[in-house]
Design a protein around this motif. Structure first.
Motif, PDB file in Angstrom:
ATOM      1  N   THR A  58      46.880 -13.937 -63.867  1.00 50.46           N
ATOM      2  CA  THR A  58      46.852 -13.451 -62.282  1.00 50.46           C
ATOM      3  C   THR A  58      46.615 -12.422 -62.307  1.00 50.46           C
ATOM      4  O   THR A  58      45.837 -11.197 -62.165  1.00 50.46           O
ATOM      5  N   ILE A  59      47.618 -11.461 -63.081  1.00 47.32           N
ATOM      6  CA  ILE A  59      47.820 -10.547 -63.269  1.00 47.32           C
ATOM      7  C   ILE A  59      46.798  -9.607 -63.532  1.00 47.32           C
ATOM      8  O   ILE A  59      46.129  -8.621 -62.906  1.00 47.32           O
ATOM      9  N   LEU A  60      47.001 -10.183 -64.738  1.00 51.46           N
ATOM     10  CA  LEU A  60      45.493  -9.866 -65.012  1.00 51.46           C
ATOM     11  C   LEU A  60      44.497  -9.665 -64.802  1.00 51.46           C
ATOM     12  O   LEU A  60      43.466  -8.506 -65.409  1.00 51.46           O
ATOM     13  N   ALA A  61      44.130 -11.042 -64.160  1.00 52.97           N
ATOM     14  CA  ALA A  61      42.912 -10.775 -64.018  1.00 52.97           C
ATOM     15  C   ALA A  61      42.776  -9.455 -62.546  1.00 52.97           C
ATOM     16  O   ALA A  61      41.473  -9.549 -62.505  1.00 52.97           O
ATOM     17  N   GLN A  62      43.587  -9.845 -61.975  1.00 58.23           N
ATOM     18  CA  GLN A  62      43.454  -8.661 -61.168  1.00 58.23           C
ATOM     19  C   GLN A  62      43.819  -7.292 -61.267  1.00 58.23           C
ATOM     20  O   GLN A  62      42.404  -6.368 -60.885  1.00 58.23           O
ATOM     21  N   LEU A  63      43.980  -6.796 -62.294  1.00 56.17           N
ATOM     22  CA  LEU A  63      43.507  -5.614 -62.929  1.00 56.17           C
ATOM     23  C   LEU A  63      42.072  -5.523 -63.627  1.00 56.17           C
ATOM     24  O   LEU A  63      41.985  -4.617 -63.239  1.00 56.17           O
ATOM     25  N   LEU A  64      42.018  -6.171 -64.168  1.00 57.22           N
ATOM     26  CA  LEU A  64      40.401  -6.351 -64.490  1.00 57.22           C
ATOM     27  C   LEU A  64      39.112  -6.140 -63.038  1.00 57.22           C
ATOM     28  O   LEU A  64      38.387  -5.208 -63.440  1.00 57.22           O
ATOM     29  N   ALA A  65      40.118  -6.568 -62.665  1.00 55.77           N
ATOM     30  CA  ALA A  65      38.644  -6.601 -61.131  1.00 55.77           C
ATOM     31  C   ALA A  65      39.085  -5.328 -61.025  1.00 55.77           C
ATOM     32  O   ALA A  65      38.559  -4.175 -60.328  1.00 55.77           O
ATOM     33  N   TYR A 108      46.297  -1.877 -70.018  1.00 54.24           N
ATOM     34  CA  TYR A 108      46.847  -1.224 -71.291  1.00 54.24           C
ATOM     35  C   TYR A 108      48.323  -1.607 -71.907  1.00 54.24           C
ATOM     36  O   TYR A 108      48.454  -1.993 -72.917  1.00 54.24           O
ATOM     37  N   ARG A 109      49.166  -1.380 -70.590  1.00 54.41           N
ATOM     38  CA  ARG A 109      50.786  -0.964 -70.818  1.00 54.41           C
ATOM     39  C   ARG A 109      50.740  -3.208 -71.134  1.00 54.41           C
ATOM     40  O   ARG A 109      51.574  -2.811 -72.043  1.00 54.41           O
ATOM     41  N   GLN A 110      49.762  -3.627 -70.261  1.00 52.21           N
ATOM     42  CA  GLN A 110      50.992  -4.988 -70.568  1.00 52.21           C
ATOM     43  C   GLN A 110      50.161  -5.579 -71.669  1.00 52.21           C
ATOM     44  O   GLN A 110      50.222  -6.858 -72.041  1.00 52.21           O
ATOM     45  N   THR A 111      48.572  -5.251 -72.323  1.00 53.28           N
ATOM     46  CA  THR A 111      48.153  -6.572 -73.712  1.00 53.28           C
ATOM     47  C   THR A 111      48.073  -5.762 -74.499  1.00 53.28           C
ATOM     48  O   THR A 111      47.685  -6.090 -75.185  1.00 53.28           O
ATOM     49  N   SER A 112      48.128  -4.524 -75.007  1.00 51.10           N
ATOM     50  CA  SER A 112      47.956  -3.080 -76.080  1.00 51.10           C
ATOM     51  C   SER A 112      49.186  -3.779 -77.344  1.00 51.10           C
ATOM     52  O   SER A 112      47.770  -3.712 -78.148  1.00 51.10           O
ATOM     53  N   SER A 113      49.654  -4.365 -77.019  1.00 49.08           N
ATOM     54  CA  SER A 113      50.821  -4.371 -77.749  1.00 49.08           C
ATOM     55  C   SER A 113      49.715  -6.145 -78.686  1.00 49.08           C
ATOM     56  O   SER A 113      50.423  -6.240 -80.351  1.00 49.08           O
ATOM     57  N   HIS A 114      49.567  -6.865 -77.811  1.00 51.57           N
ATOM     58  CA  HIS A 114      49.328  -8.169 -78.122  1.00 51.57           C
ATOM     59  C   HIS A 114      47.847  -7.977 -78.958  1.00 51.57           C
ATOM     60  O   HIS A 114      47.709  -8.430 -79.657  1.00 51.57           O
ATOM     61  N   LEU A 115      46.754  -6.721 -78.577  1.00 54.22           N
ATOM     62  CA  LEU A 115      45.754  -6.439 -78.662  1.00 54.22           C
ATOM     63  C   LEU A 115      45.632  -6.259 -80.351  1.00 54.22           C
ATOM     64  O   LEU A 115      45.033  -6.494 -81.292  1.00 54.22           O
ATOM     65  N   TYR A 116      46.186  -4.742 -80.253  1.00 54.25           N
ATOM     66  CA  TYR A 116      47.188  -4.275 -81.626  1.00 54.25           C
ATOM     67  C   TYR A 116      47.278  -5.349 -82.893  1.00 54.25           C
ATOM     68  O   TYR A 116      46.640  -5.343 -83.590  1.00 54.25           O
ATOM     69  N   ALA A 117      48.640  -6.165 -82.568  1.00 53.53           N
ATOM     70  CA  ALA A 117      49.072  -7.366 -83.241  1.00 53.53           C
ATOM     71  C   ALA A 117      47.731  -7.715 -84.399  1.00 53.53           C
ATOM     72  O   ALA A 117      47.406  -8.568 -84.665  1.00 53.53           O
ATOM     73  N   VAL A 118      46.654  -8.451 -82.565  1.00 52.08           N
ATOM     74  CA  VAL A 118      45.560  -8.719 -83.341  1.00 52.08           C
ATOM     75  C   VAL A 118      44.702  -8.336 -84.448  1.00 52.08           C
ATOM     76  O   VAL A 118      44.122  -8.950 -85.211  1.00 52.08           O
ATOM     77  N   VAL A 162      34.359 -13.350 -65.802  1.00 49.66           N
ATOM     78  CA  VAL A 162      34.003 -13.805 -65.547  1.00 49.66           C
ATOM     79  C   VAL A 162      35.548 -15.130 -65.418  1.00 49.66           C
ATOM     80  O   VAL A 162      35.952 -15.336 -66.309  1.00 49.66           O
ATOM     81  N   ALA A 163      36.796 -14.667 -64.876  1.00 51.34           N
ATOM     82  CA  ALA A 163      37.766 -15.781 -64.626  1.00 51.34           C
ATOM     83  C   ALA A 163      37.841 -17.205 -64.804  1.00 51.34           C
ATOM     84  O   ALA A 163      38.428 -17.826 -65.244  1.00 51.34           O
ATOM     85  N   ALA A 164      36.328 -17.232 -63.898  1.00 48.34           N
ATOM     86  CA  ALA A 164      36.309 -19.108 -64.395  1.00 48.34           C
ATOM     87  C   ALA A 164      36.389 -19.847 -66.245  1.00 48.34           C
ATOM     88  O   ALA A 164      35.435 -20.539 -66.153  1.00 48.34           O
ATOM     89  N   LYS A 165      35.164 -18.002 -66.668  1.00 44.65           N
ATOM     90  CA  LYS A 165      34.684 -18.692 -68.260  1.00 44.65           C
ATOM     91  C   LYS A 165      36.075 -18.591 -69.172  1.00 44.65           C
ATOM     92  O   LYS A 165      35.616 -19.545 -69.977  1.00 44.65           O
ATOM     93  N   SER A 166      36.602 -18.094 -68.513  1.00 47.31           N
ATOM     94  CA  SER A 166      38.130 -17.762 -69.587  1.00 47.31           C
ATOM     95  C   SER A 166      39.094 -17.066 -69.090  1.00 47.31           C
ATOM     96  O   SER A 166      39.328 -16.018 -67.763  1.00 47.31           O
ATOM     97  N   GLN A 167      40.540 -17.298 -69.579  1.00 48.82           N
ATOM     98  CA  GLN A 167      41.797 -16.159 -69.183  1.00 48.82           C
ATOM     99  C   GLN A 167      41.116 -14.806 -69.707  1.00 48.82           C
ATOM    100  O   GLN A 167      40.356 -14.521 -70.521  1.00 48.82           O
ATOM    101  N   PRO A 168      42.072 -13.733 -68.909  1.00 49.27           N
ATOM    102  CA  PRO A 168      42.156 -12.382 -69.014  1.00 49.27           C
ATOM    103  C   PRO A 168      42.970 -11.870 -71.009  1.00 49.27           C
ATOM    104  O   PRO A 168      41.744 -11.610 -71.318  1.00 49.27           O
ATOM    105  N   LEU A 169      43.480 -12.513 -71.166  1.00 52.14           N
ATOM    106  CA  LEU A 169      43.943 -12.130 -72.304  1.00 52.14           C
ATOM    107  C   LEU A 169      42.826 -12.554 -73.377  1.00 52.14           C
ATOM    108  O   LEU A 169      42.424 -12.466 -74.364  1.00 52.14           O
ATOM    109  N   THR A 170      42.169 -14.063 -73.052  1.00 51.69           N
ATOM    110  CA  THR A 170      41.546 -14.376 -74.293  1.00 51.69           C
ATOM    111  C   THR A 170      40.217 -13.569 -74.495  1.00 51.69           C
ATOM    112  O   THR A 170      39.413 -13.175 -75.465  1.00 51.69           O
ATOM    113  N   TRP A 171      39.719 -13.218 -73.675  1.00 52.25           N
ATOM    114  CA  TRP A 171      38.355 -12.511 -73.462  1.00 52.25           C
ATOM    115  C   TRP A 171      38.689 -10.975 -74.213  1.00 52.25           C
ATOM    116  O   TRP A 171      37.939 -10.458 -74.296  1.00 52.25           O
ATOM    117  N   LEU A 172      40.067 -10.598 -73.006  1.00 54.28           N
ATOM    118  CA  LEU A 172      40.149  -9.108 -73.721  1.00 54.28           C
ATOM    119  C   LEU A 172      40.025  -8.727 -75.663  1.00 54.28           C
ATOM    120  O   LEU A 172      39.723  -9.202 -76.829  1.00 54.28           O
TER     121      LEU A 172
END
Length: 197
Positions: free
Chosen positions: A11-18, A32-42, A72-82
């Motif tokens: 919910t927080i990530l979706a709000q940030l994306l909006a 960036y602060r909340q997702t960069s470490s996960h995305l860098y690991a990927v 589009v929040a209905a299609k995927s979770q924010p972290l999945t989209w990122l």
């Protein structure tokens, strides 16, 4: 019943994306602060080198800044989209590496730019390969929507069962069953079409 931490984070990530879609720089910094470490690991897991992984991460966030409005929040979770943005950029990078390592010249000016391998497919072999591809497409079309989507995501985006379940918003057991039954049905269909291996 309180929301799970994953749902709360989504919910927080979706709000940030909006807010990023509205060019909110603070929201972008927080995203960036909340997702960069996960995305860098990927990126690091796919590319196996830190410098290219960092470069891909930067490119991905530039893309997010410009395209956050398409989420589009209905299609995927924010972290999945990122994650899919990073994964796709990594796969493009790997494809470019493969092309860069293919020698286009042999060094001599009078020789052809490159020699096709001796085991190049003949026109007849290409025709058979085309027929096989058509059979695969036809067999995929026989699948129900759920299994078809699950198998496509697993194959083209290399999603795990857990990632598929999150992306499709279905129980993990359902997704595993879709993939298993879908692959079994594809095998039977291809066997019936005469392409058993």
């Amino acid at each position: 019943m309180p929301e799970s931490p994953v749902a709360d984070r989504s919910t927080i990530l979706a709000q940030l994306l909006a807010r990023v879609a509205l060019a909110d720089q603070r929201a972008f910094a927080e995203l960036y602060r909340q997702t960069s470490s996960h995305l860098y690991a990927v990126a690091l897991r796919i590319l196996r080198e830190s410098a290219p992984a960092e470069e891909i991460l930067q490119e991905a966030y530039v893309s997010v800044w410009h395209h956050a409005g398409t989420y589009v929040a209905a299609k995927s979770q924010p972290l999945t989209w990122l994650t899919s943005i990073v994964r796709n950029r990594c796969l493009d990078q790997l494809r470019r590496r493969e092309l860069d390592t293919f020698p286009l010249t042999s060094g001599a000016e009078d020789e052809p730019a490159f020699d096709p391998p001796a085991d190049s497919p003949t026109p007849a072999e290409l025709l058979v390969a085309g027929a096989e591809a058509k059979s695969v497409r036809n067999c995929i079309e026989t699948l129900d929507a759920g299994p078809k989507q699950a198998i496509a995501l697993a194959f083209f985006q290399a999603l795990s069962h857990a990632e598929l379940a999150e992306h499709l918003r279905e129980p993990l057991g359902t997704v595993k069953s879709w993939v298993r039954r879908g692959l079994e049905r594809l095998k039977r269909c291809l066997d019936a079409a005469g392409f058993a291996r």
